[in-house]
Design a protein around this motif. Structure first.
Motif, short mmCIF file in Angstrom:
data_model
loop_
_atom_site.label_atom_id
_atom_site.label_comp_id
_atom_site.label_asym_id
_atom_site.label_seq_id
_atom_site.Cartn_x
_atom_site.Cartn_y
_atom_site.Cartn_z
N SER A 68 0.52 -0.62 -0.43
CA SER A 68 -0.05 0.08 0.11
C SER A 68 0.64 1.67 -0.15
CB SER A 68 -0.56 0.54 0.91
OG SER A 68 -0.09 0.34 2.46
N PHE A 69 0.22 2.61 -0.02
CA PHE A 69 0.59 3.61 -0.31
C PHE A 69 1.76 4.23 1.32
CE2 PHE A 69 1.08 8.50 0.98
CZ PHE A 69 1.67 9.25 -0.09
N GLU A 70 0.63 3.28 2.08
CA GLU A 70 1.42 3.73 3.37
C GLU A 70 3.25 3.08 3.89
OE1 GLU A 70 -0.97 4.75 8.22
OE2 GLU A 70 -1.36 2.49 6.72
N ASP A 71 2.52 1.49 3.40
CA ASP A 71 3.47 0.65 3.43
C ASP A 71 4.81 0.53 2.63
OD1 ASP A 71 4.13 -1.95 4.62
OD2 ASP A 71 4.65 -2.58 2.54
N THR A 74 6.20 4.58 4.93
CA THR A 74 6.82 3.82 6.03
C THR A 74 8.31 3.22 5.46
OG1 THR A 74 4.68 3.15 6.98
CG2 THR A 74 6.38 1.85 7.92
N ILE A 75 8.44 2.51 4.87
CA ILE A 75 9.62 2.10 4.64
C ILE A 75 10.71 2.52 3.63
CG2 ILE A 75 10.61 -0.13 2.54
CD1 ILE A 75 8.24 -1.75 2.93
N ASN A 76 10.22 3.37 3.24
CA ASN A 76 11.29 4.87 2.31
C ASN A 76 11.25 5.47 3.38
OD1 ASN A 76 12.47 6.85 1.01
ND2 ASN A 76 10.02 7.88 0.74
N HIS A 77 10.47 6.32 4.30
CA HIS A 77 11.19 6.05 5.92
C HIS A 77 12.53 6.01 6.43
CE1 HIS A 77 10.63 9.67 8.36
NE2 HIS A 77 10.45 8.34 9.49
N GLU A 78 11.51 4.74 7.16
CA GLU A 78 13.10 3.62 7.77
C GLU A 78 14.24 3.49 7.00
OE1 GLU A 78 12.70 3.59 10.84
OE2 GLU A 78 10.42 4.50 10.43
N MET A 79 14.20 3.73 5.84
CA MET A 79 15.33 3.34 4.82
C MET A 79 16.36 4.65 4.55
SD MET A 79 16.89 0.50 3.09
CE MET A 79 17.95 0.89 2.59
#
Length: 143
Positions: A68-71, A74-79
């Motif tokens: 999902s967009f949210e997923d 989130t992965i982009n931010h944590e990366m």
């Protein structure tokens, strides 16, 4: 005996589908995976969407729909946090957070994980920490 490099395959087609050596997402074996960075779906506290870990892994809240967009956000931010940790820009510890060479004390205050920034104790996960502002740079949402 000499060392041989493998063949340079580049892009190739199998059954009409273009393939590459670099694989992401389902091709790499997990929903939303990032090469070299394990993405693990776990139960996280209410309101916590993801966590970057010093071991280079990323936890994503199991309630987020994979793909999902949210997923992806989130992965982009944590990366971004994982990248900062790998290059020595960011370090999390039990009693501190180091960012750009500056150390921020960390402690439990009345059962709340808190970090001292600009003379004020703030709950960990706050969106206005310097490392969070940088990780959100370019994102429309605060993760």
């Amino acid at each position: 005996m000499g060392f041989k490099l493998g063949k340079n395959r580049g892009n190739y087609a199998v059954g009409g589908e273009i393939k590459t050596k670099m694989r992401f997402g389902k091709q790499a074996g997990d929903e939303g995976s990032v090469p070299g960075t394990p993405v693990i779906r776990v139960p996280l506290e209410e309101g916590v969407m993801g966590e970057a870990n010093m071991d280079g892994s990323i936890y994503v809240n199991e309630k987020i729909i994979p793909g999902s967009f949210e997923d992806r956000q989130t992965i982009n931010h944590e990366m971004r946090h994982v990248t900062d940790m790998r290059i020595g820009k960011l370090e999390y510890g039990d009693y501190h957070v180091k960012y750009n060479g500056e150390e921020f004390p960390r402690m439990d205050i009345d059962g709340i994980d808190s970090i001292l920034v600009d003379g004020e104790w703030k709950e960990a996960g706050s969106h206005d920490f310097p490392w969070e502002v940088d990780a959100n740079n370019g994102n429309d949402t605060n993760i």
